[in-house]
Design a protein around this motif. Structure first.
Motif, mmCIF file in Angstrom:
data_model
loop_
_atom_site.group_PDB
_atom_site.id
_atom_site.type_symbol
_atom_site.label_atom_id
_atom_site.label_comp_id
_atom_site.label_asym_id
_atom_site.label_seq_id
_atom_site.Cartn_x
_atom_site.Cartn_y
_atom_site.Cartn_z
ATOM 1 N N UNK A 1 0.957 -1.179 0.013
ATOM 2 C CA UNK A 1 0.095 -0.003 0.049
ATOM 3 C C UNK A 1 0.768 1.289 0.084
ATOM 4 N N UNK A 2 0.545 2.145 -0.841
ATOM 5 C CA UNK A 2 1.289 3.335 -0.752
ATOM 6 C C UNK A 2 2.849 3.425 -1.193
ATOM 7 N N UNK A 3 2.933 2.845 -2.679
ATOM 8 C CA UNK A 3 4.390 2.523 -2.996
ATOM 9 C C UNK A 3 5.221 3.722 -3.117
ATOM 10 N N UNK A 4 4.652 4.732 -3.407
ATOM 11 C CA UNK A 4 5.403 6.045 -3.740
ATOM 12 C C UNK A 4 6.003 5.843 -5.090
ATOM 13 N N UNK A 5 7.295 6.374 -5.106
ATOM 14 C CA UNK A 5 8.098 6.199 -6.152
ATOM 15 C C UNK A 5 8.876 5.101 -6.149
ATOM 16 N N UNK A 6 8.468 3.939 -5.554
ATOM 17 C CA UNK A 6 8.869 2.455 -5.629
ATOM 18 C C UNK A 6 10.131 2.210 -4.874
ATOM 19 N N UNK A 7 10.387 2.845 -3.873
ATOM 20 C CA UNK A 7 11.387 2.822 -2.614
ATOM 21 C C UNK A 7 11.477 1.151 -2.327
ATOM 22 N N UNK A 8 10.226 0.614 -2.049
ATOM 23 C CA UNK A 8 10.435 -1.057 -1.555
ATOM 24 C C UNK A 8 10.164 -1.685 -2.835
ATOM 25 N N UNK A 9 9.638 -1.169 -3.880
ATOM 26 C CA UNK A 9 9.419 -1.980 -5.038
ATOM 27 C C UNK A 9 10.555 -2.919 -5.678
ATOM 28 N N UNK A 10 11.584 -2.211 -5.765
ATOM 29 C CA UNK A 10 12.782 -3.075 -6.490
ATOM 30 C C UNK A 10 13.260 -3.839 -5.428
ATOM 31 N N UNK A 11 13.453 -3.663 -4.183
ATOM 32 C CA UNK A 11 14.070 -4.413 -3.200
ATOM 33 C C UNK A 11 13.160 -5.443 -3.037
ATOM 34 N N UNK A 12 11.907 -5.554 -3.076
ATOM 35 C CA UNK A 12 10.863 -6.534 -2.910
ATOM 36 C C UNK A 12 11.292 -7.482 -4.400
ATOM 37 N N UNK A 13 11.089 -6.958 -5.614
ATOM 38 C CA UNK A 13 11.467 -7.762 -6.637
ATOM 39 C C UNK A 13 12.488 -8.382 -6.815
ATOM 40 N N UNK A 14 13.685 -7.853 -6.179
ATOM 41 C CA UNK A 14 15.232 -8.693 -6.046
ATOM 42 C C UNK A 14 15.119 -9.876 -5.187
ATOM 43 N N UNK A 15 13.944 -9.873 -4.274
ATOM 44 C CA UNK A 15 13.818 -10.939 -3.217
ATOM 45 C C UNK A 15 13.012 -12.083 -3.786
ATOM 46 N N UNK A 16 11.797 -11.636 -4.584
ATOM 47 C CA UNK A 16 10.379 -12.234 -5.025
ATOM 48 C C UNK A 16 10.776 -13.439 -5.992
ATOM 49 N N UNK A 17 10.139 -14.519 -5.806
ATOM 50 C CA UNK A 17 10.228 -15.556 -6.758
ATOM 51 C C UNK A 17 10.047 -15.246 -8.131
ATOM 52 N N UNK A 18 10.618 -16.065 -9.015
ATOM 53 C CA UNK A 18 10.476 -15.594 -10.349
ATOM 54 C C UNK A 18 8.808 -15.959 -10.687
ATOM 55 N N UNK A 19 8.219 -16.761 -10.103
ATOM 56 C CA UNK A 19 6.716 -17.029 -10.199
ATOM 57 C C UNK A 19 5.788 -16.224 -9.285
#
Length: 208
Positions: A69-87
């Motif tokens: 919720x409230x991602x703003x400019x993606x401060x957490x988005x990229x770190x989450x994607x770096x850790x998230x499974x391929x699926x």
């Protein structure tokens, strides 16, 4: 837009345009705070230490659906994607169309989806992406300053959308939101990150 039209713009608008050009996503984040301080809740994005600490409790091997919720400019988005499974799937929800447009333009990943909407509608949003539940939900929303009734509605919807054993990750700048959170998540682990502007209070609420 011509140079004449630009010169005729109000000074605050010209200042914000120049700021965005000079400092990129930070300028956009500042614009979001100025326009919607009740929803953004901070002047600058979270520190790298805060990001690592907030995400430290996530079991990434067993995380398929992550919602923010409230991602703003993606401060957490990229770190989450770096850790998230391929699926895996990262679904972010924001009421600010400027942030959503920016994220869609700058994050190119088949696992990523940015939705312009309310966190209170998280169940419908997750279902629209083909999932029954989320494994983790992350929020930096300022629950203590949201309009009346909005905070409880978001908390209740979050508890419903989480799978058993899932967790609600909340970072705030005071501990006051924990009283509301405890009504929906009886088990809350507490944390604190001083290297942040301002220092950050962290809560991990688990759905038993």
């Amino acid at each position: 837009m011509s140079s004449t039209e630009l010169a005729q713009d109000p000074l605050p608008a010209r200042f914000m345009r120049k700021a965005r050009r000079l400092i990129g996503p930070t300028g956009l984040f500042l614009k979001g705070f100025v326009k919607h301080p009740v929803m953004v809740g901070a002047v600058v994005p979270s520190s790298a230490r805060t990001i690592r600490r907030v995400l430290s409790r996530v079991d990434w091997d067993n995380c398929q659906v992550f919602v923010e919720y409230g991602p703003g400019v993606g401060t957490f988005c990229r770190p989450v994607l770096d850790r998230l499974r391929r699926d895996g799937k990262l679904i972010v929800i924001d009421t600010n169309p400027d942030f959503i447009a920016y994220l869609k333009r700058t994050i190119v990943d088949h696992r990523f989806s940015a939705v312009h909407g309310s966190a209170a509608d998280v169940e419908a949003i997750v279902a629209a992406h083909g999932f029954e539940h989320a494994d983790y939900v992350l929020s930096g929303l300022p629950f203590t300053t949201l309009p009346p009734g909005v905070g409880p509605a978001i908390m209740a919807a979050t508890r419903r959308v989480l799978r058993p054993g899932g967790a609600f990750l909340v970072y705030q700048y005071t501990a006051r939101a924990r009283a509301l959170m405890s009504r929906y998540f009886p088990r809350i682990d507490k944390g604190f990150e001083p290297i942040n502007i301002p220092p950050c209070v962290i809560s991990w609420g688990y759905k038993d």
